[in-house]
Scaffold this motif. Structure first.
Motif, PDB file in Angstrom:
ATOM      1  N   THR A  88       0.832  -1.330   0.093  1.00 33.38           N
ATOM      2  CA  THR A  88       0.110  -0.087  -0.114  1.00 33.38           C
ATOM      3  C   THR A  88       0.897   1.142  -0.121  1.00 33.38           C
ATOM      4  N   SER A  89       1.958   1.294   0.908  1.00 34.27           N
ATOM      5  CA  SER A  89       2.604   2.459   0.972  1.00 34.27           C
ATOM      6  C   SER A  89       3.755   2.711   0.064  1.00 34.27           C
ATOM      7  N   SER A  90       4.073   1.624  -0.711  1.00 30.86           N
ATOM      8  CA  SER A  90       5.322   1.951  -1.497  1.00 30.86           C
ATOM      9  C   SER A  90       5.231   3.058  -2.611  1.00 30.86           C
ATOM     10  N   LEU A  91       3.916   3.096  -2.906  1.00 27.26           N
ATOM     11  CA  LEU A  91       3.505   4.226  -3.829  1.00 27.26           C
ATOM     12  C   LEU A  91       3.817   5.746  -3.321  1.00 27.26           C
ATOM     13  N   TYR A  92       3.903   6.069  -2.002  1.00 26.63           N
ATOM     14  CA  TYR A  92       4.012   7.023  -1.357  1.00 26.63           C
ATOM     15  C   TYR A  92       5.469   7.666  -1.434  1.00 26.63           C
ATOM     16  N   VAL A  97       9.846  11.134  -3.508  1.00 23.45           N
ATOM     17  CA  VAL A  97      10.990  11.371  -4.576  1.00 23.45           C
ATOM     18  C   VAL A  97      10.659  12.136  -5.832  1.00 23.45           C
ATOM     19  N   ALA A  98       9.661  11.786  -6.507  1.00 27.35           N
ATOM     20  CA  ALA A  98       9.042  12.259  -7.564  1.00 27.35           C
ATOM     21  C   ALA A  98       8.865  13.661  -7.672  1.00 27.35           C
ATOM     22  N   SER A  99       7.990  14.065  -6.535  1.00 19.17           N
ATOM     23  CA  SER A  99       7.556  15.332  -6.300  1.00 19.17           C
ATOM     24  C   SER A  99       8.678  16.233  -6.265  1.00 19.17           C
ATOM     25  N   LEU A 100       9.825  16.127  -5.745  1.00 18.32           N
ATOM     26  CA  LEU A 100      10.921  16.684  -5.502  1.00 18.32           C
ATOM     27  C   LEU A 100      11.645  17.224  -6.923  1.00 18.32           C
ATOM     28  N   CYS A 101      11.622  15.980  -7.802  1.00 21.48           N
ATOM     29  CA  CYS A 101      12.332  16.042  -9.109  1.00 21.48           C
ATOM     30  C   CYS A 101      11.246  16.751  -9.992  1.00 21.48           C
ATOM     31  N   ALA A 102       9.948  16.894  -9.634  1.00 23.70           N
ATOM     32  CA  ALA A 102       9.068  17.452 -10.593  1.00 23.70           C
ATOM     33  C   ALA A 102       9.092  18.987 -10.703  1.00 23.70           C
ATOM     34  N   ALA A 124       2.139   3.341 -17.185  1.00 28.71           N
ATOM     35  CA  ALA A 124       2.915   2.238 -17.029  1.00 28.71           C
ATOM     36  C   ALA A 124       2.727   1.398 -15.957  1.00 28.71           C
ATOM     37  N   GLY A 125       2.394   1.937 -14.624  1.00 26.33           N
ATOM     38  CA  GLY A 125       2.361   1.134 -13.593  1.00 26.33           C
ATOM     39  C   GLY A 125       0.972   0.492 -13.236  1.00 26.33           C
ATOM     40  N   CYS A 126      -0.077   0.976 -14.096  1.00 27.79           N
ATOM     41  CA  CYS A 126      -1.336   0.212 -14.580  1.00 27.79           C
ATOM     42  C   CYS A 126      -1.214  -0.976 -15.112  1.00 27.79           C
ATOM     43  N   VAL A 127      -0.404  -0.874 -16.037  1.00 22.00           N
ATOM     44  CA  VAL A 127       0.111  -2.287 -16.921  1.00 22.00           C
ATOM     45  C   VAL A 127       0.532  -3.366 -16.115  1.00 22.00           C
ATOM     46  N   VAL A 143       5.416   1.452  -7.643  1.00 18.78           N
ATOM     47  CA  VAL A 143       6.302   2.703  -7.557  1.00 18.78           C
ATOM     48  C   VAL A 143       6.126   3.361  -8.596  1.00 18.78           C
ATOM     49  N   LEU A 144       5.948   2.835 -10.031  1.00 19.42           N
ATOM     50  CA  LEU A 144       5.670   3.741 -11.050  1.00 19.42           C
ATOM     51  C   LEU A 144       4.320   4.483 -10.814  1.00 19.42           C
ATOM     52  N   LEU A 145       3.289   4.087 -10.187  1.00 20.06           N
ATOM     53  CA  LEU A 145       1.970   4.722  -9.841  1.00 20.06           C
ATOM     54  C   LEU A 145       2.537   6.082  -9.100  1.00 20.06           C
ATOM     55  N   GLY A 146       3.322   5.840  -8.159  1.00 24.03           N
ATOM     56  CA  GLY A 146       3.908   6.699  -7.197  1.00 24.03           C
ATOM     57  C   GLY A 146       4.447   7.837  -8.060  1.00 24.03           C
TER      58      GLY A 146
END
Length: 518
Positions: A88-92, A97-102, A124-127, A143-146
């Motif tokens: 559940t929490s791996s997405l977050y 990390v992604a939000s800092l790069c964004a 890609a994460g959905c697939v 992770v990709l969803l996150g």
């Protein structure tokens, strides 16, 4: 924001010409669909983890605990599994990390391209999740969803705040939270239907259908216009002026454009926004960027929303009944968010946050008391239908309080208080703190429920008291104030004026090393 009202030197607000045009409304509706992917994931993860075929395939130890609890075991601990919470929490963590790069992408390429990259990665994460054959594939997909959620949550609130007229900024920005709640509701409905599919593959459908909201934001972002603020920030003033005329529906945009140019020049002068946001003059905004999302997660709402089916199942509801109860809370969440959409620019941010805090406090205390009275410390009991209905009603009252206060305003307030030169960095901090706290709560909730039992809900009630006092003493009212003129709000605040009015240190550097509130 391409503002809508100005604060004159004497503190009097004066509207810029123009208003809400169909062009802006459609652009904001498309951008707000970025909230769908976040909401759908919140709703879907709790649903599939309550489906027996999913647990048997990926988390058999949890399935065995659940069977033991059904035979009279401890109800509090039947879902306590670090592997399950990691799913559940791996997405977050990835979203953090992604939000800092964004932030760098949002500033250099524009807000719309951050949305596009977020949607594409989410697809890609959905697939991967829909086709998962083992836990590793599940977590990699998460992770990709996150990453997709991190990019979307960083860029969408900023885009909405910049496009909206100031007097309607709250309503349009709250469209993001409205889409989150719609995504949660749709996920709950899909879970309820998928659980009834013969053959035990319904969980695959639930996970794979996340591709639908991802496709909407990915394709929709390609047709979105850039905001005037973003165009100015990237050195394209003539395009910015034309865009401002289009979004306001008038040629009389000189006053507003001059304010945007001044903000744009300040933004381009800042080469290191991550360092600049630590300067003393930005102390109020930095505190809000950290405190608001931190408090939003300590309300305990994500415990209710992404663990709702698991929580209801823990309370003794059957599998289908627990999913239907989650649908009910999802409906209340959506309806209550609509209340905020139509009232936030009339009653203001503070009034909604204070009332919502009082309502959530009562809700958490009541839920804790009801669960404690029935299950006690042993966690062994059966729950009659009438008592179960009372728990659902109280949880719905709590969800309603959150949905018209801390839910939408937890995204609105940080996005509107940031000056342009540090806005992408500030929003990245907001998303990162939000995702860090969501991860912490998701990772800790089931173990804490197992150990603290019903007292856990009293813990969240205490957090609500603290955050409500924070709003009462430290959050100024920001309704109808253009974000380019927000400095005046801080200069007149009893506490924050000492930072804004003092300006910079004598050597021109911010007081970075000082404590946040000192």
């Amino acid at each position: 924001m391409a503002g809508g009202a100005a604060v004159a030197a004497a503190g009097r607000r004066q509207d810029y010409p123009g208003g809400l045009t169909p062009f802006v409304l459609m652009a904001c509706l498309v951008a707000a669909t970025g909230g769908l992917i976040f909401g759908y994931d919140i709703g879907i993860s709790g649903g599939v983890t309550s489906m027996d075929p999913f647990l048997v395939r990926f988390f058999p130890s949890v399935y065995r605990k659940q069977a033991e609890a059904a035979d009279g075991g401890n109800q509090y601990c039947k879902f306590d599994s670090q592997l399950l919470t990691l799913f559940t929490s791996s997405l977050y963590v990835a979203a953090l990390v992604a939000s800092l790069c964004a932030a760098s992408v949002t500033r250099a390429a524009g807000r719309k391209w951050s949305m596009f990259y977020g949607g594409l990665t989410f697809l890609a994460g959905c697939v991967l999740n829909g086709a998962a054959m083992n836990v590793a594939m599940l977590i990699l997909g998460r992770v990709l969803l996150g990453i997709g959620v991190g990019f979307a949550n960083q860029s969408v609130p900023v885009y909405l705040s910049e496009m909206a007229p100031a007097r309607m900024r709250g309503m349009l920005n709250n469209g993001f939270q409205l889409m989150i709640t719609l995504g949660i509701l749709l996920a709950n409905l899909i879970n309820y239907g998928a659980d009834r599919i013969a053959g035990g593959w319904g969980w695959r459908l639930s996970l794979a259908l996340a591709a639908v909201p991802a496709a909407i934001i990915t394709l929709g972002s390609l047709f979105l216009p850039d905001t005037p603020n973003s165009l100015l920030e990237r050195g394209r003033p003539e395009e910015a002026r034309r865009m401002l005329r289009r979004v306001r529906g008038t040629d009389d945009v000189s006053a507003e454009f001059d304010d945007l140019v001044a903000a744009g020049e300040a933004s381009r002068a800042v080469s290191r926004p991550w360092r600049d946001i630590l300067r003393r003059k930005h102390r109020p905004q930095l505190v809000m960027a950290v405190a608001i999302p931190l408090f939003q997660q300590l309300t305990g709402i994500n415990v209710i929303m992404f663990y709702a089916p698991v929580l209801f199942k823990t309370l003794g509801f059957g599998g289908s009944a627990s999913l239907m109860s989650a649908v009910i809370t999802g409906l209340v969440n959506l309806a209550s968010t609509l209340v905020s959409v139509f009232t936030v620019d009339r009653v203001g941010r503070r009034a909604l946050l204070l009332e919502g805090g009082a309502q959530m406090l009562a809700g958490q205390l009541a839920v804790g008391a009801l669960i404690g009275a029935k299950f006690g410390w042993s966690g062994v009991a059966t729950i009659p239908p009438g008592y179960a209905a009372a728990v659902v009603v109280v949880m719905c009252a709590y969800v309603a309080g959150f949905a018209w206060s801390w839910g939408p305003l937890g995204w609105l307030v940080p996005s509107e208080v940031m000056p342009l030169e540090v806005r992408p960095a500030g929003q990245s901090i907001t998303v990162a703190v939000n995702m860090l706290m969501t991860f912490a709560v998701a990772q800790a909730f089931l173990p804490m429920l197992c150990r603290l039992k019903f007292v856990l809900f009293f813990f969240f009630a205490a957090c609500v008291v603290v955050m409500t006092l924070f709003v009462a003493f430290f959050l100024p009212e920001t309704k109808s104030v253009p974000i380019e003129d927000m400095a005046g709000v801080w200069k007149s605040h009893w506490y924050w004026k000492r930072f804004v009015n003092d300006g910079e240190d004598a050597d021109g550097r911010g007081d970075v090393e000082m404590g946040i509130l000192a």
